[in-house]
Every structure is written in structure tokens, then in C-alpha cells.
Design a protein around this motif. Structure first.
Motif, PDB file in Angstrom:
ATOM      1  N   ALA A 120      43.393  -6.328 -72.422  1.00 26.99           N
ATOM      2  CA  ALA A 120      42.986  -6.619 -73.796  1.00 26.99           C
ATOM      3  C   ALA A 120      44.147  -7.177 -74.614  1.00 26.99           C
ATOM      4  CB  ALA A 120      42.434  -5.349 -74.456  1.00 26.99           C
ATOM      5  N   VAL A 121      45.330  -6.586 -74.435  1.00 27.87           N
ATOM      6  CA  VAL A 121      46.517  -7.080 -75.145  1.00 27.87           C
ATOM      7  C   VAL A 121      46.830  -8.517 -74.719  1.00 27.87           C
ATOM      8  CG1 VAL A 121      49.020  -6.781 -75.354  1.00 27.87           C
ATOM      9  CG2 VAL A 121      47.502  -4.809 -75.551  1.00 27.87           C
ATOM     10  N   TYR A 122      46.677  -8.798 -73.454  1.00 28.17           N
ATOM     11  CA  TYR A 122      46.934 -10.157 -72.956  1.00 28.17           C
ATOM     12  C   TYR A 122      45.931 -11.158 -73.539  1.00 28.17           C
ATOM     13  CZ  TYR A 122      47.396 -14.021 -69.640  1.00 28.17           C
ATOM     14  OH  TYR A 122      47.560 -15.264 -69.069  1.00 28.17           O
ATOM     15  N   LEU A 123      44.660 -10.787 -73.576  1.00 19.81           N
ATOM     16  CA  LEU A 123      43.657 -11.686 -74.150  1.00 19.81           C
ATOM     17  C   LEU A 123      43.935 -11.955 -75.624  1.00 19.81           C
ATOM     18  CD1 LEU A 123      40.371 -10.311 -72.521  1.00 19.81           C
ATOM     19  CD2 LEU A 123      41.621 -12.404 -71.929  1.00 19.81           C
ATOM     20  N   ASP A 130      38.345 -10.358 -81.806  1.00 16.45           N
ATOM     21  CA  ASP A 130      37.245  -9.397 -81.770  1.00 16.45           C
ATOM     22  C   ASP A 130      37.053  -8.842 -80.360  1.00 16.45           C
ATOM     23  OD1 ASP A 130      35.221  -7.822 -82.742  1.00 16.45           O
ATOM     24  OD2 ASP A 130      33.682  -9.365 -82.573  1.00 16.45           O
ATOM     25  N   ILE A 131      38.126  -8.362 -79.769  1.00  8.81           N
ATOM     26  CA  ILE A 131      38.077  -7.820 -78.415  1.00  8.81           C
ATOM     27  C   ILE A 131      37.471  -6.415 -78.450  1.00  8.81           C
ATOM     28  CG2 ILE A 131      39.479  -7.124 -76.427  1.00  8.81           C
ATOM     29  CD1 ILE A 131      41.445  -9.345 -77.258  1.00  8.81           C
ATOM     30  N   ARG A 132      36.514  -6.163 -77.557  1.00  5.97           N
ATOM     31  CA  ARG A 132      35.768  -4.908 -77.577  1.00  5.97           C
ATOM     32  C   ARG A 132      35.211  -4.623 -76.182  1.00  5.97           C
ATOM     33  NH1 ARG A 132      33.482  -9.308 -79.404  1.00  5.97           N
ATOM     34  NH2 ARG A 132      31.342  -9.846 -78.845  1.00  5.97           N
ATOM     35  N   ARG A 133      34.682  -3.430 -75.987  1.00  2.08           N
ATOM     36  CA  ARG A 133      34.037  -3.082 -74.723  1.00  2.08           C
ATOM     37  C   ARG A 133      32.736  -3.880 -74.594  1.00  2.08           C
ATOM     38  NH1 ARG A 133      34.378   1.468 -71.211  1.00  2.08           N
ATOM     39  NH2 ARG A 133      36.434   1.746 -72.179  1.00  2.08           N
ATOM     40  N   ALA A 134      32.521  -4.462 -73.426  1.00  2.00           N
ATOM     41  CA  ALA A 134      31.323  -5.269 -73.212  1.00  2.00           C
ATOM     42  C   ALA A 134      30.078  -4.402 -73.224  1.00  2.00           C
ATOM     43  CB  ALA A 134      31.433  -6.018 -71.890  1.00  2.00           C
ATOM     44  N   GLY A 135      28.968  -5.004 -73.655  1.00  2.00           N
ATOM     45  CA  GLY A 135      27.720  -4.263 -73.712  1.00  2.00           C
ATOM     46  C   GLY A 135      27.160  -3.943 -72.339  1.00  2.00           C
ATOM     47  N   GLN A 136      27.315  -4.859 -71.361  1.00  2.00           N
ATOM     48  CA  GLN A 136      26.803  -4.642 -70.019  1.00  2.00           C
ATOM     49  C   GLN A 136      27.904  -4.122 -69.111  1.00  2.00           C
ATOM     50  OE1 GLN A 136      24.176  -7.626 -68.326  1.00  2.00           O
ATOM     51  NE2 GLN A 136      24.117  -8.732 -70.278  1.00  2.00           N
ATOM     52  N   ARG A 137      27.603  -3.104 -68.327  1.00  2.00           N
ATOM     53  CA  ARG A 137      28.580  -2.525 -67.419  1.00  2.00           C
ATOM     54  C   ARG A 137      28.659  -3.369 -66.152  1.00  2.00           C
ATOM     55  NH1 ARG A 137      28.866   3.835 -65.611  1.00  2.00           N
ATOM     56  NH2 ARG A 137      30.809   3.695 -64.398  1.00  2.00           N
ATOM     57  N   PRO A 138      29.858  -3.776 -65.726  1.00  2.00           N
ATOM     58  CA  PRO A 138      29.975  -4.599 -64.516  1.00  2.00           C
ATOM     59  C   PRO A 138      29.769  -3.776 -63.248  1.00  2.00           C
ATOM     60  CG  PRO A 138      32.142  -4.098 -65.384  1.00  2.00           C
ATOM     61  CD  PRO A 138      31.159  -3.549 -66.370  1.00  2.00           C
ATOM     62  N   VAL A 142      35.710  -2.263 -65.687  1.00  2.00           N
ATOM     63  CA  VAL A 142      35.311  -2.214 -67.094  1.00  2.00           C
ATOM     64  C   VAL A 142      35.152  -3.632 -67.622  1.00  2.00           C
ATOM     65  CG1 VAL A 142      36.031  -1.492 -69.407  1.00  2.00           C
ATOM     66  CG2 VAL A 142      36.533  -0.036 -67.437  1.00  2.00           C
ATOM     67  N   GLY A 143      34.110  -3.849 -68.402  1.00  2.00           N
ATOM     68  CA  GLY A 143      33.885  -5.148 -69.020  1.00  2.00           C
ATOM     69  C   GLY A 143      34.467  -5.204 -70.421  1.00  2.00           C
ATOM     70  N   ILE A 144      35.064  -6.349 -70.763  1.00  2.00           N
ATOM     71  CA  ILE A 144      35.619  -6.576 -72.095  1.00  2.00           C
ATOM     72  C   ILE A 144      35.000  -7.855 -72.654  1.00  2.00           C
ATOM     73  CG2 ILE A 144      37.698  -7.084 -73.438  1.00  2.00           C
ATOM     74  CD1 ILE A 144      39.336  -5.655 -71.370  1.00  2.00           C
ATOM     75  N   SER A 145      34.581  -7.792 -73.905  1.00  2.00           N
ATOM     76  CA  SER A 145      34.064  -8.974 -74.590  1.00  2.00           C
ATOM     77  C   SER A 145      35.032  -9.400 -75.681  1.00  2.00           C
ATOM     78  CB  SER A 145      32.691  -8.690 -75.216  1.00  2.00           C
ATOM     79  OG  SER A 145      31.707  -8.540 -74.222  1.00  2.00           O
ATOM     80  N   ALA A 146      35.068 -10.693 -75.931  1.00  2.00           N
ATOM     81  CA  ALA A 146      35.811 -11.254 -77.047  1.00  2.00           C
ATOM     82  C   ALA A 146      34.999 -12.420 -77.582  1.00  2.00           C
ATOM     83  CB  ALA A 146      37.200 -11.722 -76.602  1.00  2.00           C
ATOM     84  N   ASP A 147      35.396 -12.959 -78.704  1.00  2.00           N
ATOM     85  CA  ASP A 147      34.707 -14.130 -79.232  1.00  2.00           C
ATOM     86  C   ASP A 147      34.878 -15.283 -78.255  1.00  2.00           C
ATOM     87  OD1 ASP A 147      33.877 -12.825 -81.469  1.00  2.00           O
ATOM     88  OD2 ASP A 147      35.429 -13.618 -82.787  1.00  2.00           O
ATOM     89  N   GLY A 148      33.781 -15.654 -77.588  1.00  2.00           N
ATOM     90  CA  GLY A 148      33.824 -16.790 -76.679  1.00  2.00           C
ATOM     91  C   GLY A 148      34.317 -16.474 -75.287  1.00  2.00           C
ATOM     92  N   LEU A 149      34.303 -15.197 -74.861  1.00  2.00           N
ATOM     93  CA  LEU A 149      34.812 -14.854 -73.536  1.00  2.00           C
ATOM     94  C   LEU A 149      34.249 -13.513 -73.077  1.00  2.00           C
ATOM     95  CD1 LEU A 149      36.996 -15.845 -71.383  1.00  2.00           C
ATOM     96  CD2 LEU A 149      38.416 -14.030 -72.339  1.00  2.00           C
ATOM     97  N   LEU A 150      34.054 -13.412 -71.746  1.00  2.00           N
ATOM     98  CA  LEU A 150      33.710 -12.146 -71.107  1.00  2.00           C
ATOM     99  C   LEU A 150      34.735 -11.906 -70.006  1.00  2.00           C
ATOM    100  CD1 LEU A 150      31.679  -9.779 -70.797  1.00  2.00           C
ATOM    101  CD2 LEU A 150      30.488 -11.173 -69.088  1.00  2.00           C
ATOM    102  N   ALA A 151      35.307 -10.716 -69.973  1.00  2.00           N
ATOM    103  CA  ALA A 151      36.323 -10.391 -68.969  1.00  2.00           C
ATOM    104  C   ALA A 151      35.930  -9.112 -68.235  1.00  2.00           C
ATOM    105  CB  ALA A 151      37.693 -10.209 -69.624  1.00  2.00           C
ATOM    106  N   GLN A 152      36.405  -9.006 -66.990  1.00  2.00           N
ATOM    107  CA  GLN A 152      36.221  -7.797 -66.206  1.00  2.00           C
ATOM    108  C   GLN A 152      37.581  -7.315 -65.727  1.00  2.00           C
ATOM    109  OE1 GLN A 152      33.003  -7.893 -63.431  1.00  2.00           O
ATOM    110  NE2 GLN A 152      33.854  -6.324 -62.097  1.00  2.00           N
ATOM    111  N   VAL A 153      37.821  -6.021 -65.879  1.00  2.00           N
ATOM    112  CA  VAL A 153      39.076  -5.397 -65.454  1.00  2.00           C
ATOM    113  C   VAL A 153      38.745  -4.386 -64.366  1.00  2.00           C
ATOM    114  CG1 VAL A 153      41.157  -4.181 -66.163  1.00  2.00           C
ATOM    115  CG2 VAL A 153      39.959  -5.652 -67.802  1.00  2.00           C
ATOM    116  N   ASP A 154      39.267  -4.613 -63.163  1.00  2.00           N
ATOM    117  CA  ASP A 154      38.989  -3.736 -62.022  1.00  2.00           C
ATOM    118  C   ASP A 154      40.265  -2.988 -61.643  1.00  2.00           C
ATOM    119  OD1 ASP A 154      38.188  -2.487 -59.755  1.00  2.00           O
ATOM    120  OD2 ASP A 154      37.353  -4.264 -58.785  1.00  2.00           O
TER     121      ASP A 154
END
Length: 227
Positions: A120-123, A130-138, A142-154
Motif C-alpha cells: 500500500a505504501v508503494y502504491l 484512496d487506497i483501501r481494502r478491496a471489496g472482493q476477496r482474492p 489480500v486485495g487492495i483497491s485504489a483510484d484506478g487500480l486493483l492490486a493483490q498481495v500474496d
């Protein structure tokens, strides 16, 4: 703190010495609107929302934000708008050369939660907001959402699989945003090949918390930041 300027009230002609207050940028650096020492203060006749703010660029990280327009209350009762240098107001609408990003400050990884925080800090350093926990679980991690991006951290000890990459990409497609994958344990050869086909940047988080690009797409994202 910004430099002090002389401000004369147009109503009573009193002269004041004024320095604009500084506010913290997202990067932590203090930011203050640069004042125009040759400008003329004007009295506030009425309030309008658009007139209350001025565009200011942080000299540390290059972010441009909206900050309260400097104003000063004169003892005579007049509220003065203090003139702001052209670079902060008028030039905000002009094309500008991008400012260099500050050096990335990683978060040491000791736990799975640290891995998510480091990503999250890197993004945020790349410029995503507006980095936050994603609504859908991968499928894993863990899923992370931001304005204009979806990220997954494994943060697991198993390399990310082809299915993991495809599931992230499919979820991002349903939200009409690009995606990026972070892992602690690397990727299977099939996952790397599929990511290149689908256009998914891949990163490996080392234990210092620094994301290391795995494919060319990740190299490009690291170099250019958020679009």
C-alpha cells in the motif's frame, strides 16, 4: 514556513507583515503557498467556494493539492486576500515538467500484515490515491483497491500460480481497472508468462519491504508511476 511579505490593507492603509501557514502534504513535508511580494492585497467582499482554494505543488514529492488561500484579518475589520505567486495559481493550469518523486521509504516485512502495508505504501508512492481494502476477496492473499487500480498481495510461502494471476485479471476487468500483483515468494513460470500476455505487472516484495519488478510491465510502472 514561507517567506514573510508586506501586506497593506486597502481600507485603512495599515501595513502588516504576513507569512502563509504551512500544511502537511501526504508525504509529510510542510507545504505553504508561495506569496507574491509585489502583489496587492484585496478585501474579501463575498465568499465563493472556488475562491477559497489555491493549487500548490509540494517541492518534496511533486504532488499538487488544493490548499486554503492565504488571508489576513486587519484590525479595522477588513479580511484581506494575500496575493499568491503566479507559479502556485495561474501556472497550475499550465503544462509543467513532472517533479521528481521522493526516494521510496520501505516498510520492513515481518508479518503478512506488514506485506500488505508495504504494498500500500508503494502504491501511494507511485501516485495512487484512496487506497483501501478491496471489496472482493482474492483467491489467495489480500486485495487492495485504489483510484484506478486493483492490486493483490500474496504473503504466502507458495509461488503465485497461473490461476492466481488470471483470477486477479478477471476481477479487475469486471471493475474496468488495471491490476498489479505483489508476492513474497515469486511466481510460477506459467504465471509469469500469462501475466505478460494479460498485461499484469508482477512484483516480489523483499524483506525490506521494497517491491522488486519481475516483468517489463512492472519495470514500466515503477519508472512512470500512476498515469
Amino acid at each position: 514556513m514561507s517567506e514573510s511579505v508586506s501586506v497593506r490593507c486597502p481600507a485603512c492603509r495599515r501595513e502588516h507583515i504576513y507569512a502563509a501557514p504551512a500544511y502537511p502534504c501526504e508525504c509529510g513535508a510542510p507545504v505553504a503557498p508561495p506569496l507574491d511580494p509585489h502583489g496587492t492585497a484585496t478585501a474579501v467582499a463575498h465568499r465563493a467556494w472556488d475562491d477559497e482554494w489555491v493549487g500548490v505543488r509540494c517541492t518534496e514529492c511533486g504532488r499538487e493539492g488544493e490548499w486554503p488561500r492565504p488571508e489576513l484579518g486587519c484590525p479595522c475589520g477588513t479580511v484581506l486576500l494575500v496575493p499568491v505567486a503566479r507559479s502556485a495559481a495561474d501556472d497550475a493550469a499550465q503544462p509543467q515538467a513532472p517533479a521528481a518523486r521522493r526516494v521510496f521509504q520501505p516498510i520492513t516485512i515481518r508479518t503478512a500484515h506488514d506485506a500488505v502495508t508495504a504494498a500500500a505504501v508503494y502504491l501511494r508512492w507511485l501516485g495512487y490515491r484512496d487506497i483501501r481494502r478491496a471489496g472482493q476477496r482474492p483467491t489467495s492473499g489480500v486485495g487492495i483497491s485504489a483510484d484506478g487500480l486493483l492490486a493483490q498481495v500474496d504473503p504466502t510461502v507458495q509461488p503465485a500460480s497461473l490461476r492466481d494471476v488470471e483470477c486477479l485479471w478477471l476481477t479487475a476487468m469486471t471493475e474496468s481497472v488495471p491490476c498489479v500483483y505483489f508476492t513474497l515468494s515469486g511466481y510460477s513460470p506459467a504465471a509469469r508468462a500469462r501475466a505478460d500476455t494479460l498485461g499484469v505487472p508482477l512484483f516480489v516484495l523483499d524483506l525490506t519491504g521494497t517491491p522488486q519488478p519481475v516483468n517489463t510491465l512492472a519495470d514500466d510502472l515503477d519508472a512512470t508511476g500512476a498515469a
